[in-house]
Design a protein around this motif. Structure first.
Motif, PDB file in Angstrom:
ATOM      1  N   PRO A 208       0.835  -1.197   0.000  1.00 32.73           N
ATOM      2  CA  PRO A 208       0.000   0.000   0.000  1.00 32.73           C
ATOM      3  C   PRO A 208       0.873   1.252   0.000  1.00 32.73           C
ATOM      4  CG  PRO A 208       0.187  -0.819   2.220  1.00 32.73           C
ATOM      5  CD  PRO A 208       0.939  -1.801   1.340  1.00 32.73           C
ATOM      6  N   PRO A 209       0.313   2.388  -0.357  1.00 35.06           N
ATOM      7  CA  PRO A 209       1.106   3.621  -0.284  1.00 35.06           C
ATOM      8  C   PRO A 209       1.429   3.987   1.161  1.00 35.06           C
ATOM      9  CG  PRO A 209      -1.191   4.106  -0.818  1.00 35.06           C
ATOM     10  CD  PRO A 209      -1.041   2.617  -0.885  1.00 35.06           C
ATOM     11  N   ASP A 210       2.473   4.772   1.332  1.00 33.40           N
ATOM     12  CA  ASP A 210       2.837   5.245   2.665  1.00 33.40           C
ATOM     13  C   ASP A 210       1.647   5.935   3.326  1.00 33.40           C
ATOM     14  OD1 ASP A 210       5.382   4.303   2.276  1.00 33.40           O
ATOM     15  OD2 ASP A 210       6.242   6.257   1.760  1.00 33.40           O
ATOM     16  N   GLY A 211       1.451   5.628   4.595  1.00 34.53           N
ATOM     17  CA  GLY A 211       0.389   6.266   5.357  1.00 34.53           C
ATOM     18  C   GLY A 211      -0.939   5.535   5.307  1.00 34.53           C
ATOM     19  N   TYR A 212      -1.045   4.494   4.479  1.00 37.25           N
ATOM     20  CA  TYR A 212      -2.338   3.822   4.320  1.00 37.25           C
ATOM     21  C   TYR A 212      -2.764   3.105   5.605  1.00 37.25           C
ATOM     22  CZ  TYR A 212      -5.886   0.631   2.434  1.00 37.25           C
ATOM     23  OH  TYR A 212      -7.037  -0.082   2.190  1.00 37.25           O
ATOM     24  N   LEU A 213      -1.871   2.331   6.189  1.00 39.05           N
ATOM     25  CA  LEU A 213      -2.245   1.610   7.406  1.00 39.05           C
ATOM     26  C   LEU A 213      -2.492   2.563   8.568  1.00 39.05           C
ATOM     27  CD1 LEU A 213       0.067  -1.544   7.345  1.00 39.05           C
ATOM     28  CD2 LEU A 213      -2.360  -1.401   6.790  1.00 39.05           C
ATOM     29  N   GLN A 214      -1.743   3.656   8.617  1.00 41.00           N
ATOM     30  CA  GLN A 214      -1.990   4.656   9.648  1.00 41.00           C
ATOM     31  C   GLN A 214      -3.392   5.261   9.480  1.00 41.00           C
ATOM     32  OE1 GLN A 214       0.761   4.343   7.806  1.00 41.00           O
ATOM     33  NE2 GLN A 214       2.617   4.976   8.910  1.00 41.00           N
ATOM     34  N   HIS A 215      -3.780   5.513   8.234  1.00 41.42           N
ATOM     35  CA  HIS A 215      -5.118   6.047   7.982  1.00 41.42           C
ATOM     36  C   HIS A 215      -6.185   5.011   8.350  1.00 41.42           C
ATOM     37  CE1 HIS A 215      -7.862   8.941   6.103  1.00 41.42           C
ATOM     38  NE2 HIS A 215      -8.557   7.875   5.733  1.00 41.42           N
ATOM     39  N   ALA A 216      -5.929   3.745   8.039  1.00 37.11           N
ATOM     40  CA  ALA A 216      -6.867   2.686   8.396  1.00 37.11           C
ATOM     41  C   ALA A 216      -7.057   2.625   9.909  1.00 37.11           C
ATOM     42  CB  ALA A 216      -6.362   1.348   7.867  1.00 37.11           C
ATOM     43  N   ARG A 217      -5.964   2.785  10.649  1.00 33.77           N
ATOM     44  CA  ARG A 217      -6.052   2.778  12.102  1.00 33.77           C
ATOM     45  C   ARG A 217      -6.878   3.975  12.606  1.00 33.77           C
ATOM     46  NH1 ARG A 217      -6.587  -0.296  16.268  1.00 33.77           N
ATOM     47  NH2 ARG A 217      -8.561   0.576  15.533  1.00 33.77           N
ATOM     48  N   ALA A 218      -6.655   5.123  12.009  1.00 27.44           N
ATOM     49  CA  ALA A 218      -7.355   6.335  12.459  1.00 27.44           C
ATOM     50  C   ALA A 218      -8.847   6.255  12.178  1.00 27.44           C
ATOM     51  CB  ALA A 218      -6.745   7.564  11.789  1.00 27.44           C
ATOM     52  N   VAL A 219      -9.215   5.800  10.988  1.00 26.25           N
ATOM     53  CA  VAL A 219     -10.635   5.806  10.625  1.00 26.25           C
ATOM     54  C   VAL A 219     -11.402   4.741  11.394  1.00 26.25           C
ATOM     55  CG1 VAL A 219     -10.498   4.250   8.610  1.00 26.25           C
ATOM     56  CG2 VAL A 219     -12.231   6.035   8.676  1.00 26.25           C
ATOM     57  N   THR A 220     -10.784   3.598  11.662  1.00 28.06           N
ATOM     58  CA  THR A 220     -11.477   2.582  12.450  1.00 28.06           C
ATOM     59  C   THR A 220     -11.639   3.025  13.901  1.00 28.06           C
ATOM     60  OG1 THR A 220      -9.347   1.438  12.684  1.00 28.06           O
ATOM     61  CG2 THR A 220     -10.887   0.593  11.020  1.00 28.06           C
ATOM     62  N   ALA A 221     -10.605   3.643  14.449  1.00 25.92           N
ATOM     63  CA  ALA A 221     -10.706   4.125  15.828  1.00 25.92           C
ATOM     64  C   ALA A 221     -11.784   5.195  15.953  1.00 25.92           C
ATOM     65  CB  ALA A 221      -9.356   4.672  16.282  1.00 25.92           C
ATOM     66  N   GLU A 222     -11.849   6.068  14.974  1.00 22.22           N
ATOM     67  CA  GLU A 222     -12.831   7.151  15.010  1.00 22.22           C
ATOM     68  C   GLU A 222     -14.262   6.624  14.964  1.00 22.22           C
ATOM     69  OE1 GLU A 222     -14.445  10.340  11.764  1.00 22.22           O
ATOM     70  OE2 GLU A 222     -12.274  10.155  11.942  1.00 22.22           O
ATOM     71  N   ARG A 223     -14.474   5.517  14.223  1.00 22.28           N
ATOM     72  CA  ARG A 223     -15.840   5.039  14.006  1.00 22.28           C
ATOM     73  C   ARG A 223     -16.166   3.773  14.798  1.00 22.28           C
ATOM     74  NH1 ARG A 223     -15.630   6.839   7.595  1.00 22.28           N
ATOM     75  NH2 ARG A 223     -15.032   8.963   8.163  1.00 22.28           N
ATOM     76  N   GLY A 224     -15.294   3.432  15.724  1.00 25.03           N
ATOM     77  CA  GLY A 224     -15.591   2.327  16.635  1.00 25.03           C
ATOM     78  C   GLY A 224     -15.512   0.950  16.017  1.00 25.03           C
ATOM     79  N   ALA A 225     -14.779   0.805  14.924  1.00 21.98           N
ATOM     80  CA  ALA A 225     -14.613  -0.494  14.276  1.00 21.98           C
ATOM     81  C   ALA A 225     -13.265  -1.088  14.663  1.00 21.98           C
ATOM     82  CB  ALA A 225     -14.707  -0.346  12.753  1.00 21.98           C
ATOM     83  N   LEU A 226     -13.170  -2.410  14.606  1.00 26.47           N
ATOM     84  CA  LEU A 226     -11.909  -3.079  14.869  1.00 26.47           C
ATOM     85  C   LEU A 226     -11.034  -3.034  13.617  1.00 26.47           C
ATOM     86  CD1 LEU A 226     -13.086  -6.333  16.724  1.00 26.47           C
ATOM     87  CD2 LEU A 226     -12.400  -4.143  17.737  1.00 26.47           C
ATOM     88  N   LEU A 227      -9.729  -2.922  13.809  1.00 25.35           N
ATOM     89  CA  LEU A 227      -8.770  -3.080  12.724  1.00 25.35           C
ATOM     90  C   LEU A 227      -8.078  -4.424  12.913  1.00 25.35           C
ATOM     91  CD1 LEU A 227      -7.198  -2.100  10.251  1.00 25.35           C
ATOM     92  CD2 LEU A 227      -5.579  -0.997  11.828  1.00 25.35           C
ATOM     93  N   VAL A 228      -8.357  -5.341  11.998  1.00 25.78           N
ATOM     94  CA  VAL A 228      -7.755  -6.679  12.027  1.00 25.78           C
ATOM     95  C   VAL A 228      -6.731  -6.748  10.901  1.00 25.78           C
ATOM     96  CG1 VAL A 228      -8.172  -9.155  11.841  1.00 25.78           C
ATOM     97  CG2 VAL A 228      -9.881  -7.676  12.934  1.00 25.78           C
ATOM     98  N   VAL A 229      -5.477  -7.038  11.241  1.00 23.41           N
ATOM     99  CA  VAL A 229      -4.405  -7.122  10.253  1.00 23.41           C
ATOM    100  C   VAL A 229      -4.049  -8.583  10.031  1.00 23.41           C
ATOM    101  CG1 VAL A 229      -2.068  -6.419   9.650  1.00 23.41           C
ATOM    102  CG2 VAL A 229      -3.548  -4.848  10.920  1.00 23.41           C
ATOM    103  N   ASP A 230      -4.170  -9.012   8.790  1.00 23.75           N
ATOM    104  CA  ASP A 230      -3.865 -10.387   8.412  1.00 23.75           C
ATOM    105  C   ASP A 230      -2.368 -10.502   8.149  1.00 23.75           C
ATOM    106  OD1 ASP A 230      -3.439 -12.783   7.110  1.00 23.75           O
ATOM    107  OD2 ASP A 230      -5.276 -12.702   5.936  1.00 23.75           O
TER     108      ASP A 230
END
Length: 409
Positions: A208-230
């Motif tokens: 993924p591009p730089d910053g993608y996983l950080q953005h995924a972490r931020a948006v899931t935390a903001e909306r109360g969803a879990l971030l599961v990394v395979d």
């Protein structure tokens, strides 16, 4: 055929074994090109005695190569003591492995581990974990591969794998991998979890591009969803870190692990990060007969110890970079460069000749995976040497030339 009959009518070649395979093994894997008999280090031998440099590594499974003496000793010792005990009880190996996985994952206090037998089983456990949030929608990525059991298949994106078994688990949305705007649109207050690979292996080793996983972490935390990394393919030192998410400096809510963890002994794991996630699954809500058995746990502990004590994460980075530079120097019209992290790599091709190239390389003594029509995946043992990389690269150019001559269009 009995042992006596086999002695009277010995089977001596690939063709005989492959016919027996066709007659007895369900054909879900198609027709294999080789019958492999044994391995040592980064090499394997077929039943005809031909040697191959194993750049597939069991698809990122044989992290320590074949016949590693410490792994052989650990498995032999544990087999003599106890191979299996019911999960009505536990064992020292199971407990030590859970503690060690929490440690290497950098997981916070309250983190826990569920031990299973495969990556798909770890994903199934993760799906059940997400259901306990009270939400049912899951977001995954286009190009994702998370397994072939029916729950994991719902998260897997490839239509050819999915369509014969639909309808699958409802409520799963796939979004373009690496697209932060797509994450913003898809992850909502109804989303139970976002499930992502830090490197998409089956899609062709896609980063993924730089910053993608950080953005995924931020948006899931903001909306109360879990971030599961395979981390099934990318974990256990393969990318130069214990886990791929660690390159991004984030803390997920859960990770799934398998493949390289057992060094070839079947094992999988779900690691939950923190008590708020670990508390989602309780007694009777999940289980397994063989998961966390002493044999698999002893193997996994040894793999983790050897990866750390022999510096194999830094080694994977060095050898992976040596491979990248070597591919760049080829300057061949069929080669579009390489991509990946550590020793999870792909050689990109300018034309869809990967299957023909893999066949030609096998004839030259190298095993690679044509994971996409225009990409060769390399997921070798972490003990691969730069000298072995050079051997591969020395044979790659004439093989590329031959494939180009046979299909010049």
């Amino acid at each position: 055929m009995t042992d006596t009959e086999q002695m009277m009518n010995p089977v001596e070649g690939q063709a005989d074994w492959l016919q027996r395979y066709s007659d007895s093994v369900l054909g879900v894997f198609g027709s294999p090109p080789l019958v492999l008999d044994r391995g040592e280090g980064c090499y394997v031998w077929d039943v005809d005695g031909r040697r191959y440099l194993d750049l597939i590594g069991g698809i990122a499974v044989n992290a320590l190569g074949h016949g590693h003496p410490e792994l052989v000793a650990a498995v032999s010792k544990q087999a003599a003591e106890a191979i299996h005990v019911s999960n009505l009880f536990t064992s020292p190996a199971q407990i030590r492995l859970a503690e060690r996985l929490i440690e290497v994952a950098g997981a916070p206090a309250g983190s826990k581990v569920f031990l299973a037998n495969s990556g798909a089983e770890a994903i199934e456990a993760a799906i059940k974990l997400t259901r306990r949030t009270g939400r049912t929608e899951i977001v995954a990525a286009e190009g994702a591969f998370h397994g072939r059991t029916t729950g994991a298949l719902a998260l897997t994106a490839k239509a050819a794998y999915r369509e014969p078994f639909e309808p699958l688990l409802p409520g799963v949305t796939h979004v373009p991998y690496g697209d932060t705007d797509a994450l913003d649109a898809a992850v909502t207050e109804r989303t139970a979890a976002l499930v992502l690979e830090p490197v998409q292996g089956e899609a062709g080793v896609v980063l993924p591009p730089d910053g993608y996983l950080q953005h995924a972490r931020a948006v899931t935390a903001e909306r109360g969803a879990l971030l599961v990394v395979d981390e099934i393919q990318s974990g256990i030192g393969r990318t130069g870190r214990w886990f791929g998410f660690q390159h991004a400096g984030i803390t997920p809510d859960a990770i799934t692990v398998a493949k390289g963890l057992g060094g070839g002994v079947p094992i999988g794991a779900l690691v939950t990060f923190g008590s708020h996630v670990s508390g989602l699954l309780g007694p009777t809500q999940h289980g397994t007969t063989f998961g966390g058995n002493p044999l698999a746990a002893a193997a996994a502990l040894t793999v983790l110890d050897v990866v750390e004590s022999q510096g194999l994460m830094a080694h994977a980075e060095r050898v992976g970079e040596h491979l990248r530079q070597g591919v760049a120097r080829l300057d061949h019209p069929l080669v579009a460069g390489s991509r990946g992290l550590g020793l999870l790599r792909a050689v990109g091709l300018t034309r869809p000749v990967a299957p023909a190239l893999a066949t030609a390389l096998r004839e030259a003594g190298h095993l690679v995976n044509p994971v996409a029509p225009d990409a060769l995946r390399l997921a070798p043992p972490l003990v691969l040497t730069t000298g072995q990389v050079d051997d591969f690269l020395a044979d790659l150019t004439p093989v590329l030339d031959r494939v180009l001559e046979e299909d010049p269009a």
